[in-house]
Scaffold this motif. Structure first.
Motif, PDB file in Angstrom:
ATOM      1  N   CYS A 123       0.830  -1.210   0.000  1.00  0.00           N
ATOM      2  CA  CYS A 123       0.000   0.000   0.000  1.00  0.00           C
ATOM      3  C   CYS A 123       0.860   1.253   0.000  1.00  0.00           C
ATOM      4  O   CYS A 123       0.554   2.229  -0.699  1.00  0.00           O
ATOM      5  CB  CYS A 123      -0.926  -0.002   1.218  1.00  0.00           C
ATOM      6  SG  CYS A 123      -2.216  -1.260   1.189  1.00  0.00           S
ATOM      7  N   LEU A 124       1.935   1.248   0.796  1.00  0.00           N
ATOM      8  CA  LEU A 124       2.832   2.399   0.834  1.00  0.00           C
ATOM      9  C   LEU A 124       3.479   2.630  -0.528  1.00  0.00           C
ATOM     10  O   LEU A 124       3.593   3.776  -0.987  1.00  0.00           O
ATOM     11  CB  LEU A 124       3.907   2.193   1.905  1.00  0.00           C
ATOM     12  CG  LEU A 124       3.463   2.364   3.361  1.00  0.00           C
ATOM     13  CD1 LEU A 124       4.535   1.849   4.305  1.00  0.00           C
ATOM     14  CD2 LEU A 124       3.154   3.829   3.673  1.00  0.00           C
ATOM     15  N   ASP A 125       3.899   1.553  -1.172  1.00  0.00           N
ATOM     16  CA  ASP A 125       4.515   1.691  -2.497  1.00  0.00           C
ATOM     17  C   ASP A 125       3.512   2.283  -3.491  1.00  0.00           C
ATOM     18  O   ASP A 125       3.858   3.172  -4.283  1.00  0.00           O
ATOM     19  CB  ASP A 125       4.994   0.321  -2.997  1.00  0.00           C
ATOM     20  CG  ASP A 125       6.220  -0.176  -2.249  1.00  0.00           C
ATOM     21  OD1 ASP A 125       6.883   0.644  -1.586  1.00  0.00           O
ATOM     22  OD2 ASP A 125       6.502  -1.393  -2.314  1.00  0.00           O
ATOM     23  N   PHE A 126       2.279   1.776  -3.454  1.00  0.00           N
ATOM     24  CA  PHE A 126       1.266   2.261  -4.392  1.00  0.00           C
ATOM     25  C   PHE A 126       0.928   3.726  -4.112  1.00  0.00           C
ATOM     26  O   PHE A 126       0.831   4.543  -5.036  1.00  0.00           O
ATOM     27  CB  PHE A 126      -0.001   1.401  -4.276  1.00  0.00           C
ATOM     28  CG  PHE A 126      -1.032   1.689  -5.324  1.00  0.00           C
ATOM     29  CD1 PHE A 126      -0.973   1.080  -6.572  1.00  0.00           C
ATOM     30  CD2 PHE A 126      -2.074   2.587  -5.079  1.00  0.00           C
ATOM     31  CE1 PHE A 126      -1.916   1.349  -7.553  1.00  0.00           C
ATOM     32  CE2 PHE A 126      -3.024   2.859  -6.052  1.00  0.00           C
ATOM     33  CZ  PHE A 126      -2.943   2.243  -7.295  1.00  0.00           C
ATOM     34  N   ALA A 127       0.741   4.067  -2.821  1.00  0.00           N
ATOM     35  CA  ALA A 127       0.376   5.440  -2.459  1.00  0.00           C
ATOM     36  C   ALA A 127       1.490   6.428  -2.793  1.00  0.00           C
ATOM     37  O   ALA A 127       1.216   7.589  -3.131  1.00  0.00           O
ATOM     38  CB  ALA A 127       0.036   5.511  -0.972  1.00  0.00           C
ATOM     39  N   SER A 128       2.743   5.967  -2.708  1.00  0.00           N
ATOM     40  CA  SER A 128       3.856   6.875  -3.009  1.00  0.00           C
ATOM     41  C   SER A 128       3.907   7.245  -4.486  1.00  0.00           C
ATOM     42  O   SER A 128       4.420   8.302  -4.857  1.00  0.00           O
ATOM     43  CB  SER A 128       5.180   6.233  -2.585  1.00  0.00           C
ATOM     44  OG  SER A 128       5.497   5.128  -3.418  1.00  0.00           O
ATOM     45  N   GLU A 129       3.347   6.364  -5.342  1.00  0.00           N
ATOM     46  CA  GLU A 129       3.401   6.579  -6.784  1.00  0.00           C
ATOM     47  C   GLU A 129       2.110   7.137  -7.360  1.00  0.00           C
ATOM     48  O   GLU A 129       2.068   7.514  -8.534  1.00  0.00           O
ATOM     49  CB  GLU A 129       3.742   5.254  -7.483  1.00  0.00           C
ATOM     50  CG  GLU A 129       5.109   4.705  -7.101  1.00  0.00           C
ATOM     51  CD  GLU A 129       5.353   3.310  -7.656  1.00  0.00           C
ATOM     52  OE1 GLU A 129       4.467   2.816  -8.394  1.00  0.00           O
ATOM     53  OE2 GLU A 129       6.416   2.730  -7.368  1.00  0.00           O
ATOM     54  N   HIS A 130       1.036   7.149  -6.567  1.00  0.00           N
ATOM     55  CA  HIS A 130      -0.268   7.595  -7.065  1.00  0.00           C
ATOM     56  C   HIS A 130      -0.921   8.557  -6.068  1.00  0.00           C
ATOM     57  O   HIS A 130      -0.613   8.544  -4.883  1.00  0.00           O
ATOM     58  CB  HIS A 130      -1.206   6.394  -7.271  1.00  0.00           C
ATOM     59  CG  HIS A 130      -0.698   5.356  -8.204  1.00  0.00           C
ATOM     60  ND1 HIS A 130       0.191   4.369  -7.815  1.00  0.00           N
ATOM     61  CD2 HIS A 130      -0.948   5.137  -9.535  1.00  0.00           C
ATOM     62  CE1 HIS A 130       0.462   3.586  -8.849  1.00  0.00           C
ATOM     63  NE2 HIS A 130      -0.215   4.032  -9.897  1.00  0.00           N
ATOM     64  N   PHE A 189      -5.888   2.689   6.888  1.00  0.00           N
ATOM     65  CA  PHE A 189      -5.736   3.484   5.671  1.00  0.00           C
ATOM     66  C   PHE A 189      -4.276   3.835   5.440  1.00  0.00           C
ATOM     67  O   PHE A 189      -3.495   3.959   6.388  1.00  0.00           O
ATOM     68  CB  PHE A 189      -6.544   4.788   5.782  1.00  0.00           C
ATOM     69  CG  PHE A 189      -7.999   4.576   6.117  1.00  0.00           C
ATOM     70  CD1 PHE A 189      -8.894   4.147   5.145  1.00  0.00           C
ATOM     71  CD2 PHE A 189      -8.471   4.790   7.401  1.00  0.00           C
ATOM     72  CE1 PHE A 189     -10.228   3.945   5.446  1.00  0.00           C
ATOM     73  CE2 PHE A 189      -9.807   4.595   7.713  1.00  0.00           C
ATOM     74  CZ  PHE A 189     -10.687   4.173   6.730  1.00  0.00           C
ATOM     75  N   VAL A 190      -3.924   4.032   4.170  1.00  0.00           N
ATOM     76  CA  VAL A 190      -2.577   4.446   3.782  1.00  0.00           C
ATOM     77  C   VAL A 190      -2.702   5.496   2.684  1.00  0.00           C
ATOM     78  O   VAL A 190      -3.447   5.301   1.715  1.00  0.00           O
ATOM     79  CB  VAL A 190      -1.751   3.247   3.270  1.00  0.00           C
ATOM     80  CG1 VAL A 190      -0.350   3.713   2.860  1.00  0.00           C
ATOM     81  CG2 VAL A 190      -1.661   2.141   4.316  1.00  0.00           C
ATOM     82  N   TRP A 191      -1.955   6.604   2.851  1.00  0.00           N
ATOM     83  CA  TRP A 191      -1.967   7.648   1.824  1.00  0.00           C
ATOM     84  C   TRP A 191      -0.830   8.625   2.052  1.00  0.00           C
ATOM     85  O   TRP A 191      -0.188   8.632   3.106  1.00  0.00           O
ATOM     86  CB  TRP A 191      -3.297   8.407   1.836  1.00  0.00           C
ATOM     87  CG  TRP A 191      -3.821   8.750   3.227  1.00  0.00           C
ATOM     88  CD1 TRP A 191      -3.153   9.382   4.242  1.00  0.00           C
ATOM     89  CD2 TRP A 191      -5.115   8.417   3.746  1.00  0.00           C
ATOM     90  NE1 TRP A 191      -3.960   9.497   5.349  1.00  0.00           N
ATOM     91  CE2 TRP A 191      -5.160   8.918   5.083  1.00  0.00           C
ATOM     92  CE3 TRP A 191      -6.244   7.777   3.223  1.00  0.00           C
ATOM     93  CZ2 TRP A 191      -6.298   8.776   5.890  1.00  0.00           C
ATOM     94  CZ3 TRP A 191      -7.363   7.635   4.020  1.00  0.00           C
ATOM     95  CH2 TRP A 191      -7.384   8.127   5.341  1.00  0.00           C
ATOM     96  N   LYS A 192      -0.542   9.426   1.045  1.00  0.00           N
ATOM     97  CA  LYS A 192       0.356  10.553   1.246  1.00  0.00           C
ATOM     98  C   LYS A 192      -0.375  11.614   2.064  1.00  0.00           C
ATOM     99  O   LYS A 192      -1.586  11.827   1.886  1.00  0.00           O
ATOM    100  CB  LYS A 192       0.800  11.147  -0.091  1.00  0.00           C
ATOM    101  CG  LYS A 192       1.742  10.252  -0.888  1.00  0.00           C
ATOM    102  CD  LYS A 192       2.393  10.997  -2.022  1.00  0.00           C
ATOM    103  CE  LYS A 192       1.432  11.304  -3.154  1.00  0.00           C
ATOM    104  NZ  LYS A 192       1.192  10.146  -4.030  1.00  0.00           N
ATOM    105  N   VAL A 193       0.349  12.295   2.917  1.00  0.00           N
ATOM    106  CA  VAL A 193      -0.272  13.355   3.715  1.00  0.00           C
ATOM    107  C   VAL A 193      -0.900  14.403   2.812  1.00  0.00           C
ATOM    108  O   VAL A 193      -2.021  14.881   3.072  1.00  0.00           O
ATOM    109  CB  VAL A 193       0.770  13.988   4.669  1.00  0.00           C
ATOM    110  CG1 VAL A 193       0.226  15.262   5.288  1.00  0.00           C
ATOM    111  CG2 VAL A 193       1.161  12.995   5.752  1.00  0.00           C
ATOM    112  N   ARG A 194      -0.222  14.761   1.727  1.00  0.00           N
ATOM    113  CA  ARG A 194      -0.766  15.771   0.816  1.00  0.00           C
ATOM    114  C   ARG A 194      -2.098  15.298   0.210  1.00  0.00           C
ATOM    115  O   ARG A 194      -3.011  16.096   0.006  1.00  0.00           O
ATOM    116  CB  ARG A 194       0.234  16.062  -0.303  1.00  0.00           C
ATOM    117  CG  ARG A 194       1.492  16.801   0.149  1.00  0.00           C
ATOM    118  CD  ARG A 194       2.324  17.181  -1.051  1.00  0.00           C
ATOM    119  NE  ARG A 194       3.664  17.632  -0.688  1.00  0.00           N
ATOM    120  CZ  ARG A 194       3.968  18.873  -0.343  1.00  0.00           C
ATOM    121  NH1 ARG A 194       3.009  19.784  -0.298  1.00  0.00           N
ATOM    122  NH2 ARG A 194       5.213  19.209  -0.044  1.00  0.00           N
ATOM    123  N   SER A 195      -2.207  13.995  -0.077  1.00  0.00           N
ATOM    124  CA  SER A 195      -3.434  13.469  -0.687  1.00  0.00           C
ATOM    125  C   SER A 195      -4.621  13.586   0.253  1.00  0.00           C
ATOM    126  O   SER A 195      -5.722  13.976  -0.156  1.00  0.00           O
ATOM    127  CB  SER A 195      -3.229  12.003  -1.102  1.00  0.00           C
ATOM    128  OG  SER A 195      -2.269  11.889  -2.131  1.00  0.00           O
TER     129      SER A 195
END
Length: 348
Positions: A123-130, A189-195
């Motif tokens: 999830c971290l890998d996916f969220a970092s790229e999208h 949940f997993v996401w970039k803070v900006r997202s």
């Protein structure tokens, strides 16, 4: 997220010592300690944030001595999960705007932790790229009205969410189960803070305005006052209702890793070791006769003699004894209200 009161575990869970700080499953560690250790293998201690109620700050530091006081964010009043997530997200945005963020309840059970961490890493890998709001999905085993449901668009390991429905009624839950297209939302949940901050700005603009003010005040003399204002003025709403159901960039990674939110005495019974008569009881101090499929919780050094019960919950504490059929545990909230009406908060 460690601010809940855990009323469904009354009388064991109290306002002064809620579920997340208890060892309800008899493992020797509290739920919050298990949660910290689960993630400590992939997250440095200095990167943890715990959002909890003001009155639980000392308990958090007692159970997780590896973190410092500034890592405990104190809510003056509970406002459900959206304000909780916002407080942490906007704090992280100021400290490290490029951060990725894992959001997890403090009181869940996960049996296969290596598999779980591998899924979180995906999830971290996916969220970092999208620009993605990721959630972890669990294959449902029954029609349950206590969980959010996620409808997937395909059968890929990571799938775009077609529909996100929070806590349906029992009829709809049965339809979801039969369709085979729906998963339980684990609440992780997993996401970039900006997202997630962009999602707050778009879908919960009033929360965005309030917690942007919190972010600006962090580290100043005004911080405490601004936090109190934000929580007093913001609407109580879950992150599920407020953002996940509305957003069009929600993705899910479905997996099986022995997950349970351990939300009821029934789920504790399910995950407890049982004797030959299917009773979940303490190793010592409990003497059962003609008793089947029951769960018993006792204080240390307490003796209980129980005869003739079938499928019951028996929970004894220093000041409260509760005995009720397992099939009626949904009435615990009613029991609490009645006790509170007659005796105030003393036993709550």
């Amino acid at each position: 997220m460690a601010g809940g009161i855990g009323t469904r575990f009354w009388p064991k869970s109290r306002q002064s010592m809620p579920k997340q700080f208890l060892d309800i499953l008899g493992t020797g560690k509290s739920f919050i300690r298990h949660t910290y250790e689960r993630f400590a293998k992939m997250v440095p201690a200095e990167n943890f944030l715990v959002v909890t109620n003001d009155k639980y700050k000392s308990l958090v530091l007692e159970h997780i001595p590896e973190i410092g006081e500034k890592q405990v964010l104190c809510e003056p009043v509970g406002r459900n999960t959206a304000p909780c997530v916002a407080y942490a997200a906007y704090t992280l945005l100021k400290r490290n705007p490029d951060a990725e963020m894992i959001v997890t309840p403090a009181d869940h059970l996960i049996l296969n932790e290596d598999d779980f961490r591998a899924i979180i890493a995906e999830c971290l890998d996916f969220a970092s790229e999208h620009d993605a709001l990721m959630t972890v999905g669990i294959k449902p085993t029954r029609p349950d009205t206590g969980y959010g449901y996620i409808q997937v668009s395909d059968d890929k390991p990571i799938s775009k969410v077609k529909c996100f429905t929070e806590k349906p009624d029992i009829e709809l839950a049965r339809v979801f189960l039969q369709s085979g297209e729906f998963y339980w939302n684990s609440g992780i949940f997993v996401w970039k803070v900006r997202s997630i901050v962009e999602a707050f700005e778009k879908y919960l603009p009033e929360h965005h305005a309030l917690f942007s003010g919190v972010m600006r005040a962090i580290g100043t003399d005004a911080e405490r006052n601004v936090v109190e204002i934000a929580f007093s003025e913001c609407r109580a709403i879950s992150i599920d209702y407020g953002i996940m159901e509305k957003a069009d960039n929600v993705y899910v990674r479905c997996g099986e890793f022995g997950w349970s939110d351990v939300g009821t005495w029934g789920s504790v019974y399910q995950h407890s070791r049982k004797d030959r008569y299917a009773n979940a009881v303490p190793e010592e101090g409990c003497y059962l006769y003609d008793t089947r499929s029951s769960i018993v919780s006792l204080p240390k050094d307490k003796i209980a003699v129980i005869s003739g019960l079938k499928e019951y919950i028996v929970v004894d504490t220093d000041d409260v004894l509760m005995v009720c059929p397992r099939s009626e545990e949904q009435n615990i909230k009613k029991f609490i209200d009645e006790v509170k009406f007659h005796n105030g908060d003393k036993h709550i």
